[in-house]
Scaffold this motif. Structure first.
Motif, short mmCIF file in Angstrom:
data_model
loop_
_atom_site.label_atom_id
_atom_site.label_comp_id
_atom_site.label_asym_id
_atom_site.label_seq_id
_atom_site.Cartn_x
_atom_site.Cartn_y
_atom_site.Cartn_z
N SER A 118 62.91 35.18 35.90
CA SER A 118 61.69 34.58 35.34
C SER A 118 61.63 34.77 33.82
O SER A 118 61.12 33.90 33.11
CB SER A 118 60.44 35.20 35.98
N ILE A 119 62.17 35.87 33.34
CA ILE A 119 62.23 36.09 31.89
C ILE A 119 63.19 35.09 31.26
O ILE A 119 62.92 34.52 30.20
CB ILE A 119 62.68 37.54 31.58
N ALA A 120 64.31 34.86 31.95
CA ALA A 120 65.30 33.89 31.46
C ALA A 120 64.72 32.48 31.40
O ALA A 120 65.13 31.67 30.56
CB ALA A 120 66.54 33.92 32.35
N LEU A 121 63.73 32.21 32.27
CA LEU A 121 63.09 30.90 32.29
C LEU A 121 61.92 30.82 31.31
O LEU A 121 61.15 29.85 31.30
CB LEU A 121 62.60 30.58 33.71
N ASN A 122 61.77 31.87 30.50
CA ASN A 122 60.73 31.93 29.46
C ASN A 122 59.31 31.94 30.04
O ASN A 122 58.37 31.43 29.42
CB ASN A 122 60.87 30.76 28.47
N PHE A 123 59.15 32.52 31.23
CA PHE A 123 57.81 32.70 31.77
C PHE A 123 57.09 33.77 30.96
O PHE A 123 57.68 34.77 30.56
CB PHE A 123 57.88 33.16 33.23
N THR A 124 55.80 33.55 30.74
CA THR A 124 54.98 34.60 30.11
C THR A 124 54.73 35.71 31.11
O THR A 124 55.01 35.54 32.31
CB THR A 124 53.64 34.02 29.62
N LYS A 125 54.17 36.82 30.66
CA LYS A 125 53.87 37.94 31.57
C LYS A 125 52.90 37.51 32.66
O LYS A 125 53.06 37.89 33.83
CB LYS A 125 53.28 39.12 30.79
N VAL A 126 51.91 36.72 32.28
CA VAL A 126 50.92 36.24 33.26
C VAL A 126 51.59 35.32 34.28
O VAL A 126 51.33 35.42 35.48
CB VAL A 126 49.76 35.50 32.55
N GLN A 127 52.44 34.41 33.79
CA GLN A 127 53.14 33.50 34.70
C GLN A 127 54.07 34.26 35.65
O GLN A 127 54.17 33.92 36.83
CB GLN A 127 53.95 32.48 33.89
N ARG A 128 54.77 35.28 35.12
CA ARG A 128 55.65 36.09 35.97
C ARG A 128 54.86 36.77 37.06
O ARG A 128 55.27 36.80 38.23
CB ARG A 128 56.41 37.12 35.13
N MET A 129 53.73 37.33 36.67
CA MET A 129 52.91 38.06 37.63
C MET A 129 52.33 37.12 38.68
O MET A 129 52.34 37.42 39.87
CB MET A 129 51.78 38.79 36.90
N LYS A 130 51.84 35.96 38.23
CA LYS A 130 51.16 35.01 39.12
C LYS A 130 52.13 34.27 40.04
O LYS A 130 51.85 34.10 41.24
CB LYS A 130 50.37 34.02 38.27
N ARG A 131 53.28 33.84 39.51
CA ARG A 131 54.18 32.98 40.27
C ARG A 131 55.31 33.71 40.98
O ARG A 131 55.81 33.25 42.00
CB ARG A 131 54.79 31.92 39.34
#
Length: 215
Positions: A118-131
């Motif tokens: 998810s970090i490699a896909l440039n997700f934000t911290k909120v997006q990582r947590m939520k998705r």
């Protein structure tokens, strides 16, 4: 009114209070548990320290003492509340502390590879947590959350000691009035089981549904 009519009437009233206390306390415990669990993973040492104090105090002391303290001691400092409010607050705070550990361990159990992806896909911290993190962690948490819910429900029997007219309180009133101890407390035992058993099965069903297609 016959003996059994009296049992149905009073225990029925007590059942409403027990279920209301369970639902409200469970909601509070879940909200507090998720907030505290996430805060325990914070990079801020002060935040982790403050949350750890809450968790350790409520896990390390008796729920009964917490009930007494909130209902009988706080009024000495000018903070008064109804027996229902005190019961919901004490049980919610107590089980919220335990739930926070379930949340923390659940989040930490998520595969690190998923987080790195998810970090490699440039997700934000909120997006990582939520998705990514919360959906997977929630499945891991479910068995323990189910156990916490059952324990919370059974713990509501303690609220009779702060004069809240729940099932146990009404059973004690009936016993003092009729002296039919065996019948009254057998009925009480059956009622608690009849409510707890579907809750257990419901949590297992929910767990099975949420894991379908993920294994």
């Amino acid at each position: 009114m016959s003996f059994w009519d009296l049992i149905v009437s009073l225990l029925g009233q007590g059942l409403v209070i027990t279920l209301l206390t369970t639902v409200l306390a469970a909601i509070l415990a879940l909200v507090l548990g998720f907030i505290a669990g996430l805060m325990r993973l914070s990079k801020n040492k002060l935040v982790r320290f403050l949350v750890s104090i809450y968790v350790e105090v409520f896990r390390g002391t008796s729920l009964l003492v917490q009930l007494f303290w909130i209902y009988f001691v706080l009024p000495m400092f000018g903070i008064t509340m109804t027996a229902l409010t005190a019961a919901v607050l004490a049980i919610g705070l107590n089980f919220g502390a335990y739930t926070s550990e379930v949340v923390r361990s659940g989040i930490q159990s998520v595969d690190k590879g998923q987080i790195e992806a998810s970090i490699a896909l440039n997700f934000t911290k909120v997006q990582r947590m939520k998705r990514i993190i919360i959906p997977q962690a929630f499945i891991i948490m479910l068995p323990n959350l189910g156990n916490q819910l059952i324990e919370l429900f059974k713990s509501t029997s303690l609220v009779a000691l702060i004069t809240l007219t729940d099932l146990t309180y009404q059973a004690n009133v009936l016993n003092a009035t009729t002296l039919q101890t065996t019948q009254i407390f057998t009925a009480l035992l059956v009622i608690y089981f009849v409510i707890a058993w579907p809750m257990t099965k419901g949590m297992k069903l929910l767990e099975r549904k949420m894991t379908e297609g993920r294994m």
